[in-house]
Design a protein around this motif. Sequence first.
Motif, PDB file in Angstrom:
ATOM      1  N   ASP A 173       0.802  -1.175   0.052  1.00 54.31           N
ATOM      2  CA  ASP A 173       0.129   0.059   0.120  1.00 54.31           C
ATOM      3  C   ASP A 173       0.864   1.284  -0.011  1.00 54.31           C
ATOM      4  N   TRP A 174       1.858   1.193   0.747  1.00 53.35           N
ATOM      5  CA  TRP A 174       2.920   2.339   0.791  1.00 53.35           C
ATOM      6  C   TRP A 174       3.573   2.600  -0.451  1.00 53.35           C
ATOM      7  N   GLN A 175       3.771   1.481  -1.237  1.00 53.87           N
ATOM      8  CA  GLN A 175       4.444   1.611  -2.396  1.00 53.87           C
ATOM      9  C   GLN A 175       3.690   2.291  -3.460  1.00 53.87           C
ATOM     10  N   GLY A 176       2.160   2.239  -3.332  1.00 51.85           N
ATOM     11  CA  GLY A 176       1.420   2.943  -4.134  1.00 51.85           C
ATOM     12  C   GLY A 176       1.432   4.527  -3.933  1.00 51.85           C
ATOM     13  N   VAL A 177       1.548   4.811  -2.512  1.00 53.72           N
ATOM     14  CA  VAL A 177       1.511   6.132  -2.145  1.00 53.72           C
ATOM     15  C   VAL A 177       2.720   6.786  -2.689  1.00 53.72           C
ATOM     16  N   PHE A 178       3.954   6.011  -2.590  1.00 47.71           N
ATOM     17  CA  PHE A 178       5.278   6.535  -3.010  1.00 47.71           C
ATOM     18  C   PHE A 178       5.355   6.932  -4.098  1.00 47.71           C
ATOM     19  N   LEU A 179       4.976   6.004  -5.223  1.00 46.44           N
ATOM     20  CA  LEU A 179       5.054   6.120  -6.553  1.00 46.44           C
ATOM     21  C   LEU A 179       4.271   7.348  -6.636  1.00 46.44           C
ATOM     22  N   HIS A 180       3.030   7.574  -6.407  1.00 48.00           N
ATOM     23  CA  HIS A 180       1.924   8.437  -6.473  1.00 48.00           C
ATOM     24  C   HIS A 180       2.810   9.871  -6.369  1.00 48.00           C
ATOM     25  N   PHE A 181       3.253   9.924  -5.188  1.00 46.83           N
ATOM     26  CA  PHE A 181       3.837  11.341  -4.906  1.00 46.83           C
ATOM     27  C   PHE A 181       5.346  11.584  -5.487  1.00 46.83           C
ATOM     28  N   ASP A 182       6.024  10.684  -6.020  1.00 48.64           N
ATOM     29  CA  ASP A 182       7.070  10.595  -6.462  1.00 48.64           C
ATOM     30  C   ASP A 182       7.036  11.033  -8.003  1.00 48.64           C
ATOM     31  N   ARG A 183       6.457  12.550  -8.366  1.00 47.63           N
ATOM     32  CA  ARG A 183       6.041  12.762  -9.611  1.00 47.63           C
ATOM     33  C   ARG A 183       7.400  12.806 -10.482  1.00 47.63           C
ATOM     34  N   ASP A 184       8.633  13.005 -10.128  1.00 50.13           N
ATOM     35  CA  ASP A 184       9.673  13.113 -11.207  1.00 50.13           C
ATOM     36  C   ASP A 184      10.364  11.739 -11.362  1.00 50.13           C
ATOM     37  N   ARG A 185       9.502  10.619 -10.663  1.00 50.34           N
ATOM     38  CA  ARG A 185      10.122   9.469 -10.762  1.00 50.34           C
ATOM     39  C   ARG A 185      11.724   9.281 -10.523  1.00 50.34           C
ATOM     40  N   SER A 186      12.261  10.197  -9.591  1.00 49.44           N
ATOM     41  CA  SER A 186      13.476  10.234  -9.200  1.00 49.44           C
ATOM     42  C   SER A 186      14.024   8.990  -8.294  1.00 49.44           C
TER      43      SER A 186
END
Length: 221
Positions: free
Chosen positions: A112-125
């Motif tokens: 679940d946290w992976q989805g949150v992280f990927l959602h807010f890592d807008r620049d895919r850094s």
Amino acid sequence: MRRFTCGAEKQYGGPPPYQQGSSQYQGFGGFARQDPPPPRGADPQLWSWFASVDKDQSGSITADELQRALVNGDWTSFDLDTVKLLMNIFDTDRSGTIGFNEFTGLWKYIKDWQGVFLHFDRDRSGTIDGRELEQALNQFGFRLTPQLLVLLQRKYGSVPVPAAARGYPAAAAPGITFDRFVRACVVVKQLTESFSALDTDRDGWVQLNYEKFLETVLTLP
């Protein structure tokens, strides 16, 4: 060697597709391994991952075993403080280890946290910067001042910040890796809830003596 990773399949090297009877699950590190059969009704793939993390085949996972298994998107290991936080959340019987049922909850929590992280890592850094951190916390209902946001970045950034550099602007703060992002958000939530419990009149102010302050902070995971 198989690794139980914390990331999505493409970016974080998540678990490979599981096929019943597949040869890739017949051995470990090139050596034959006979994992105990899964409990009745258990997900075979999840049981396979649990067994691979449980190095000593004790039937439970220690903090050290969990830390060796969890990695970020850049293949750095989870830091021990984050692992201990996860252990504290899911070690429901307070045994100091995690059994399979507890592991199942931990696995879902991380996914679940992976989805949150990927959602807010807008620049895919692969890390969360200051602006992304602010957006995430705002979405969770926590509106922190710029000063507090900078403090969070300095505390949980992936690169330690030397004392001499503490005056640098927030934009230059190091990015926050997945494991530290989870820990930062959980700590903010726990501190906020602890404050709210003490702020009985909801005026945003709490009068604490020194002993009560220490008690509140030290009882947090």
